[in-house]
Design a protein around this motif. Structure first.
Motif, PDB file in Angstrom:
ATOM      1  N   VAL A   8       1.147  -1.182  -0.249  1.00  0.00           N
ATOM      2  CA  VAL A   8      -0.231  -0.316   0.181  1.00  0.00           C
ATOM      3  C   VAL A   8       0.723   1.135   0.353  1.00  0.00           C
ATOM      4  O   VAL A   8       1.945   1.296   0.302  1.00  0.00           O
ATOM      5  CB  VAL A   8      -0.719  -0.180   1.029  1.00  0.00           C
ATOM      6  CG1 VAL A   8       0.095   0.055   2.098  1.00  0.00           C
ATOM      7  CG2 VAL A   8      -1.865   1.025   0.705  1.00  0.00           C
ATOM      8  N   GLU A  42       0.870   5.671  -1.534  1.00  0.00           N
ATOM      9  CA  GLU A  42       0.591   6.981  -2.157  1.00  0.00           C
ATOM     10  C   GLU A  42       0.641   6.116  -4.008  1.00  0.00           C
ATOM     11  O   GLU A  42       1.878   5.429  -4.234  1.00  0.00           O
ATOM     12  CB  GLU A  42       0.624   8.076  -1.906  1.00  0.00           C
ATOM     13  CG  GLU A  42       0.220   8.999  -0.838  1.00  0.00           C
ATOM     14  CD  GLU A  42       1.098  10.168  -0.551  1.00  0.00           C
ATOM     15  OE1 GLU A  42       2.360  10.891  -1.142  1.00  0.00           O
ATOM     16  OE2 GLU A  42       0.175  10.602   0.514  1.00  0.00           O
ATOM     17  N   ASN A  43       0.143   7.396  -4.760  1.00  0.00           N
ATOM     18  CA  ASN A  43       0.545   6.780  -6.388  1.00  0.00           C
ATOM     19  C   ASN A  43       2.023   7.498  -6.647  1.00  0.00           C
ATOM     20  O   ASN A  43       1.997   8.797  -5.813  1.00  0.00           O
ATOM     21  CB  ASN A  43      -0.170   8.017  -6.779  1.00  0.00           C
ATOM     22  CG  ASN A  43      -1.751   7.459  -7.275  1.00  0.00           C
ATOM     23  OD1 ASN A  43      -1.947   5.644  -7.108  1.00  0.00           O
ATOM     24  ND2 ASN A  43      -3.195   7.970  -7.176  1.00  0.00           N
ATOM     25  N   HIS A 101       3.642  -0.694   3.867  1.00  0.00           N
ATOM     26  CA  HIS A 101       3.377   0.705   3.172  1.00  0.00           C
ATOM     27  C   HIS A 101       4.567   0.664   2.989  1.00  0.00           C
ATOM     28  O   HIS A 101       5.777   0.952   3.287  1.00  0.00           O
ATOM     29  CB  HIS A 101       3.003   1.569   4.498  1.00  0.00           C
ATOM     30  CG  HIS A 101       2.399   2.938   4.039  1.00  0.00           C
ATOM     31  ND1 HIS A 101       2.784   3.347   4.698  1.00  0.00           N
ATOM     32  CD2 HIS A 101       1.286   2.737   4.076  1.00  0.00           C
ATOM     33  CE1 HIS A 101       2.577   4.285   3.824  1.00  0.00           C
ATOM     34  NE2 HIS A 101       1.092   4.337   3.543  1.00  0.00           N
ATOM     35  N   THR A 124      -1.001  -4.808  -5.002  1.00  0.00           N
ATOM     36  CA  THR A 124      -1.067  -4.272  -4.810  1.00  0.00           C
ATOM     37  C   THR A 124      -2.384  -3.568  -4.252  1.00  0.00           C
ATOM     38  O   THR A 124      -3.092  -3.865  -4.811  1.00  0.00           O
ATOM     39  CB  THR A 124      -0.131  -2.615  -5.452  1.00  0.00           C
ATOM     40  OG1 THR A 124      -1.323  -2.494  -6.806  1.00  0.00           O
ATOM     41  CG2 THR A 124       1.245  -3.477  -6.099  1.00  0.00           C
ATOM     42  N   THR A 125      -2.590  -2.232  -3.355  1.00  0.00           N
ATOM     43  CA  THR A 125      -4.121  -1.949  -3.061  1.00  0.00           C
ATOM     44  C   THR A 125      -3.838  -0.751  -2.542  1.00  0.00           C
ATOM     45  O   THR A 125      -2.978   0.086  -2.231  1.00  0.00           O
ATOM     46  CB  THR A 125      -4.543  -2.880  -1.938  1.00  0.00           C
ATOM     47  OG1 THR A 125      -6.183  -2.661  -1.524  1.00  0.00           O
ATOM     48  CG2 THR A 125      -4.254  -2.923  -0.605  1.00  0.00           C
ATOM     49  N   HIS A 126      -5.143   0.069  -2.895  1.00  0.00           N
ATOM     50  CA  HIS A 126      -5.771   1.124  -1.807  1.00  0.00           C
ATOM     51  C   HIS A 126      -6.431   1.748  -0.725  1.00  0.00           C
ATOM     52  O   HIS A 126      -6.754   2.232  -0.542  1.00  0.00           O
ATOM     53  CB  HIS A 126      -5.999   2.063  -3.064  1.00  0.00           C
ATOM     54  CG  HIS A 126      -4.649   2.940  -4.276  1.00  0.00           C
ATOM     55  ND1 HIS A 126      -4.576   2.670  -4.911  1.00  0.00           N
ATOM     56  CD2 HIS A 126      -3.844   3.490  -3.014  1.00  0.00           C
ATOM     57  CE1 HIS A 126      -3.657   3.245  -5.526  1.00  0.00           C
ATOM     58  NE2 HIS A 126      -2.918   3.427  -4.205  1.00  0.00           N
ATOM     59  N   SER A 127      -6.843   0.188  -0.505  1.00  0.00           N
ATOM     60  CA  SER A 127      -7.480   0.248   0.193  1.00  0.00           C
ATOM     61  C   SER A 127      -7.836  -0.761   1.671  1.00  0.00           C
ATOM     62  O   SER A 127      -7.178  -1.893   1.737  1.00  0.00           O
ATOM     63  CB  SER A 127      -8.994  -1.308  -0.460  1.00  0.00           C
ATOM     64  OG  SER A 127     -10.004  -1.788   0.084  1.00  0.00           O
ATOM     65  N   LYS A 155       4.871   0.991  -5.874  1.00  0.00           N
ATOM     66  CA  LYS A 155       3.762   0.062  -5.449  1.00  0.00           C
ATOM     67  C   LYS A 155       4.777  -1.483  -7.020  1.00  0.00           C
ATOM     68  O   LYS A 155       4.703  -2.305  -6.912  1.00  0.00           O
ATOM     69  CB  LYS A 155       2.897  -0.108  -4.945  1.00  0.00           C
ATOM     70  CG  LYS A 155       2.489   0.279  -3.650  1.00  0.00           C
ATOM     71  CD  LYS A 155       0.617   0.943  -3.330  1.00  0.00           C
ATOM     72  CE  LYS A 155       0.140   1.306  -4.867  1.00  0.00           C
ATOM     73  NZ  LYS A 155       0.406   3.146  -4.697  1.00  0.00           N
ATOM     74  N   MET A 182      -2.073   8.572   3.434  1.00  0.00           N
ATOM     75  CA  MET A 182      -3.197   8.968   1.273  1.00  0.00           C
ATOM     76  C   MET A 182      -3.682   9.484   0.816  1.00  0.00           C
ATOM     77  O   MET A 182      -3.976   9.702   0.628  1.00  0.00           O
ATOM     78  CB  MET A 182      -3.684   7.081   1.003  1.00  0.00           C
ATOM     79  CG  MET A 182      -2.277   6.187   0.955  1.00  0.00           C
ATOM     80  SD  MET A 182      -2.533   4.505   0.106  1.00  0.00           S
ATOM     81  CE  MET A 182      -3.931   3.834   0.678  1.00  0.00           C
ATOM     82  N   GLU A 225      -3.881  -3.072  -8.224  1.00  0.00           N
ATOM     83  CA  GLU A 225      -5.129  -2.588  -7.758  1.00  0.00           C
ATOM     84  C   GLU A 225      -6.034  -4.169  -7.824  1.00  0.00           C
ATOM     85  O   GLU A 225      -7.031  -3.753  -8.551  1.00  0.00           O
ATOM     86  CB  GLU A 225      -4.520  -2.037  -9.025  1.00  0.00           C
ATOM     87  CG  GLU A 225      -3.874  -0.631  -8.315  1.00  0.00           C
ATOM     88  CD  GLU A 225      -4.450   0.771  -9.119  1.00  0.00           C
ATOM     89  OE1 GLU A 225      -5.714   0.960  -9.211  1.00  0.00           O
ATOM     90  OE2 GLU A 225      -3.729   1.666  -9.468  1.00  0.00           O
TER      91      GLU A 225
END
Length: 519
Positions: A50, A52-53, A281, A264-267, A57, A304, A233
């Motif tokens: 996880v 930020e863009n 992270h 990879t994830t943002h969740s 990742k 994030m 993602e």
């Protein structure tokens, strides 16, 4: 949320150390997209990355794909992911790695010292499946597909999901499907179209929801035994329940086939489904990247996001420590609670890493890191009061004072409250004390714990200890470095329960408790 049974079974098998004959232990990346030699460790069969863009990742996934030869399936090369372009020249780049095959450890590099990548011939053989869900387009947007959406064309062949895959598809989406297949029309044999059927109604990928297409793309992929699976993602287009079901399905596949998975994830929902050791992270600052393992979903989402009304960030181990710190601020420095946000970070080791970052002034905002009193001193960290976890500190101190006025704070009869709390303390796991007592008192656990913290701070916490906790927060907001934080004093954090003439006042807390229990 409790860890699912699927993930618990996976953890048990992984911990036994008897499976996974092919295993990637770590990769170390240098000279690619700003990486300067940071090492990514794989300490669990599913690793969720996880950040930020732009934090790196995808670089982790792509580097992992480059360290194996994947015959007869397509072999990935570092040059596939890190090409030279008119704007980018890759020079002096290295992907160092360690892989296990049985009991043998093999360390090697894929590197580009000059014009060409070297080390490809030294790679071990393992099947690699790379799935980039972030780039799955709607069927209607894919190149060459719109011409298929003509009534004059007919289906000429199809590859239907077997009952196993169809059941997985239905379970993840949360509703039964009669059919799922990849169909080919007479217009183009090289462009299959997903087709699904539910309650007798059949519709194609031109009409299906994006989430349905994401899961169909993922489930149709073959995951060979012992392979390395890379998913970019993973939560793309999925609502939270489907995200959770997908992770549980993946845990089952991982256990059955002894796969290694990096995703990879943002969740926060994806992170919440996995144990601490499965979360990594990537935190990027002006001074470089840091990989922190064992983070909480709250910590990851906070890093994030941005909440500009807060002046500083306070990091604590968990929600219990968070409540305790807030109550200390409410009593002794109420303005600080409005100026700072408190963020649970997860494992104690995460706090120690964050403390090092604070001591090196690597946070862009004023920050302080708090660790529990039983963790000892650590660079850049402030210890919460006491020499035990917060639950033990507060339960034991309140019991020593006959629970003070806690019954009034909670609105429960004194006898019921004392009985519930005393019984809770008989449990060996102090993490269960609040839940056990709250259940017997018909209270929410958070409500009982907040009342206990407020009563303890008001009646038991000595002023010197309170100042030791809040002063570093004030210092952070005015720019005083963390090196000025004093170490925790030897003196106890609670007030004596006896008169000044009583010799037991100087006894250690555990001896006071023993005396109290004997009485």
């Amino acid at each position: 949320m409790p860890i699912s049974s699927e993930v618990r079974r996976l953890t048990a098998k992984w911990s036994a150390g008897t499976g996974w004959p092919k295993r990637l232990d770590w990769i170390e990346i240098r000279g690619l997209r700003g990486w300067t030699g940071q090492r990514f460790k794989l300490d669990y069969p599913i690793m969720a990355v996880v950040g930020e863009n732009g934090s790196g990742k995808s670089t982790v996934l792509q580097s992992a794909a480059s360290v194996y030869r994947s015959l007869p399936i397509t072999t990935w090369y570092a040059s596939d992911f890190f090409p030279d372009t008119p704007w980018d020249r890759i020079v002096n780049a290295t992907i160092r790695y360690a892989v296990r095959e049985g009991t043998l450890l093999h360390e090697a590099t894929v590197r580009k010292p000059g014009e060409r990548w070297r080390g490809n011939l030294d790679r071990r053989e393992r099947e690699v499946v790379y799935i980039d869900l972030s780039r799955v387009q709607p069927v209607s947007a894919r190149v060459g597909y719109w011409k298929l959406a003509k009534p004059r064309h007919e289906e000429v062949s199809a590859s239907a999901f077997d009952q196993y895959r169809l059941a997985r598809f239905s379970q993840i989406m949360g509703r039964p499907y009669d059919l799922a297949k990849m169909a080919v029309t007479d217009a183009d044999a090289n462009r299959p179209v997903p087709v699904i059927s539910q309650h007798g109604a059949t519709y194609s990928g031109f009409q299906a929801g994006a989430g349905e297409m994401t899961i169909a793309e993922l489930i149709q992929a073959d995951l060979p035994q012992y392979s390395l699976v890379l998913v970019d993602e993973i939560e793309t287009s999925l609502h939270p329940r489907s995200q959770r079901r997908l992770l549980r399905d993946l845990a089952e596949r991982c256990r059955e086939k002894e796969l290694q998975v990096i995703l990879t994830t943002h969740s926060p929902f994806v992170l919440d489904e996995l144990p601490l050791e499965a979360r990594a992270h990537i935190f990027q600052t002006d001074s470089g990247r840091t990989i922190i393992y064992g983070v909480s979903p709250e910590f990851a989402m906070t890093k994030m996001d941005d909440v500009p009304q807060y002046e500083g960030d306070l990091y604590v181990e968990d929600k219990r420590a968070q409540t305790l710190l807030i109550e200390i601020m409410v009593k002794h420095a109420p303005s600080l609670g409005l100026r700072c946000r408190t963020i649970p970070y997860g494992a104690a080791s995460v706090g120690q890493q964050l403390g090092i970052m604070v001591s090196q002034n690597r946070f862009p905002r004023p920050s302080r890191v708090f660790i529990d009193g039983d963790q000892g001193s650590a660079a850049g960290c402030v210890n919460l009061p006491g020499e035990d976890p917060p639950e033990r500190v507060i339960f034991e101190a309140l019991r020593l004072r006959n629970w003070l006025n806690l019954h009034a704070r909670t609105g429960r009869p004194f006898a019921d409250l004392a009985d519930a709390c005393n019984q809770a303390m008989a449990l060996t796991d102090h993490h269960e004390w609040v839940k056990h007592a709250a259940t017997r008192l018909l209270l929410a656990g958070d409500v009982l714990w907040q009342a206990m913290c407020a009563e303890w701070v008001s009646e038991c916490l000595v002023l010197e200890e309170a100042k030791r906790v809040v002063q570093p927060i004030e210092d952070a907001l005015i720019g005083i470095p963390v090196s000025a934080i004093p170490p925790p004093p030897v003196a106890r954090a609670i007030q004596s329960t006896t008169s000044p003439d009583d010799s037991s006042e100087t006894l250690p807390l555990f001896e006071q408790l023993m005396n109290a229990s004997e009485e």
